[in-house]
Design an enzyme around this catalytic site. Structure first.
Site, PDB file in Angstrom:
ATOM      1  N   ASP A 107     -35.997  28.255 -20.177  1.00  0.00           N
ATOM      2  CA  ASP A 107     -35.139  27.185 -19.655  1.00  0.00           C
ATOM      3  C   ASP A 107     -35.489  27.002 -18.174  1.00  0.00           C
ATOM      4  OD1 ASP A 107     -32.989  25.538 -19.025  1.00  0.00           O
ATOM      5  OD2 ASP A 107     -31.439  26.942 -19.598  1.00  0.00           O
ATOM      6  N   LYS A 135     -37.879  24.327 -22.392  1.00  0.00           N
ATOM      7  CA  LYS A 135     -37.200  23.161 -21.800  1.00  0.00           C
ATOM      8  C   LYS A 135     -38.024  22.722 -20.587  1.00  0.00           C
ATOM      9  CE  LYS A 135     -32.448  24.271 -23.242  1.00  0.00           C
ATOM     10  NZ  LYS A 135     -31.127  24.759 -22.766  1.00  0.00           N
TER      11      LYS A 135
HETATM   12  P1  IMP Z   1     -33.907  31.016 -18.209  1.00  0.00           P
HETATM   13  O1  IMP Z   1     -33.909  32.317 -17.461  1.00  0.00           O
HETATM   14  O2  IMP Z   1     -33.057  29.972 -17.545  1.00  0.00           O
HETATM   15  O3  IMP Z   1     -35.318  30.506 -18.511  1.00  0.00           O
HETATM   16  O4  IMP Z   1     -33.168  31.233 -19.567  1.00  0.00           O
HETATM   17  C1  IMP Z   1     -33.661  32.059 -20.496  1.00  0.00           C
HETATM   18  C2  IMP Z   1     -32.614  32.634 -21.442  1.00  0.00           C
HETATM   19  O5  IMP Z   1     -31.373  31.913 -21.447  1.00  0.00           O
HETATM   20  C3  IMP Z   1     -33.160  32.512 -22.830  1.00  0.00           C
HETATM   21  O6  IMP Z   1     -33.915  33.649 -23.160  1.00  0.00           O
HETATM   22  C4  IMP Z   1     -31.890  32.420 -23.661  1.00  0.00           C
HETATM   23  O7  IMP Z   1     -31.433  33.710 -23.954  1.00  0.00           O
HETATM   24  C5  IMP Z   1     -30.910  31.713 -22.768  1.00  0.00           C
HETATM   25  N1  IMP Z   1     -30.869  30.260 -23.072  1.00  0.00           N
HETATM   26  C6  IMP Z   1     -31.445  29.253 -22.372  1.00  0.00           C
HETATM   27  N2  IMP Z   1     -31.229  28.054 -22.948  1.00  0.00           N
HETATM   28  C7  IMP Z   1     -30.502  28.311 -24.069  1.00  0.00           C
HETATM   29  C8  IMP Z   1     -29.987  27.464 -25.133  1.00  0.00           C
HETATM   30  O8  IMP Z   1     -30.147  26.242 -25.189  1.00  0.00           O
HETATM   31  N3  IMP Z   1     -29.292  28.128 -26.115  1.00  0.00           N
HETATM   32  C9  IMP Z   1     -29.104  29.481 -26.125  1.00  0.00           C
HETATM   33  N4  IMP Z   1     -29.582  30.282 -25.168  1.00  0.00           N
HETATM   34  C10 IMP Z   1     -30.272  29.718 -24.148  1.00  0.00           C
END
Ligand code: IMP
Ligand code: MG
Length: 179
Positions: A107, A135
């Site tokens: 994300d 994303k």
């Molecule tokens: P980041 O550190 O923002 O890249 O987020 C990574 C983590 O957040 C992922 O491994 C997921 O566990 C959680 N996450 C991010 N987006 C979603 C979503 O749309 N649904 C569920 N979990 C999410």
């Protein structure tokens, strides 16, 4: 499969069927098998969300493979908290290994950035990232996401390992929160 489900206070609509998920996993596995032909690879599965993707992925890998698990957390409900905590760390060294991080979804990229920075101290031969969902529109980091299944996802999704406040990981298909 139902077209809509409710988890806690939210309604989610069907977005990606199980068959489409498995087709994406097949493609990722094929690329890894080709890119690392005749080499050994070490998967690092990021718990908890990636456990189902990792299980389907590694069973399609024909290379000598090892897998370890790390538990991180950054999300609370539907919001990223910016801060990534290590809940269960790695045992053993990854020195000289071809490391492939297995993530359910990238994300903001905070999680993989922190993880890659940590893994680099092990001096692996290389570090690649495989994420079923990416994303791309909100990703702000410099590291490439080397293998991904779906990159035009927006909104909050659940199922196939992904949760909304602990619910929904067991769903075979992937659903998106209705606005
Ligand atoms: P980041 O550190 O923002 O890249 O987020 C990574 C983590 O957040 C992922 O491994 C997921 O566990 C959680 N996450 C991010 N987006 C979603 C979503 O749309 N649904 C569920 N979990 C999410
Ligand atoms: Mg995760």
């Amino acid at each position: 499969m139902p077209n809509a489900i409710t988890l806690h206070d939210k309604t989610f609509e069907l977005l990606v069927t199980h068959d489409s998920l498995l087709t994406a996993v097949d493609d990722i596995a094929r690329k890894i098998n080709t890119d690392f032909a005749e080499q050994e690879v070490h998967f690092v599965c990021v718990l908890e969300g990636a456990f189902i993707f990792a299980a389907d992925l590694v069973r399609r890998i024909t290379l000598p493979s090892n897998i370890s698990f790390i538990k991180l957390s950054s999300y609370k409900g539907m919001q990223s908290t910016q801060q990534v905590n290590t809940v269960i760390g790695l045992d053993g060294s990854l020195a000289g290994k071809n490391v492939i991080i297995v993530e359910d979804i990238v994300d903001t990229g905070n999680t993989i950035e922190m993880l890659i920075n940590t893994l680099q101290s092990h001096k692996p031969a290389c570090i690649k990232t495989a994420a079923l969902f990416f994303k791309k529109q909100v990703y702000t980091k410099q590291y490439p996401v080397d293998y991904y299944g779906f990159d035009s996802i927006n909104g909050f999704i659940v199922g196939y390992g992904l949760d909304y406040d602990k619910l929904g990981r067991n769903l075979k298909d992937v659903y998106r929160a209705r606005d």
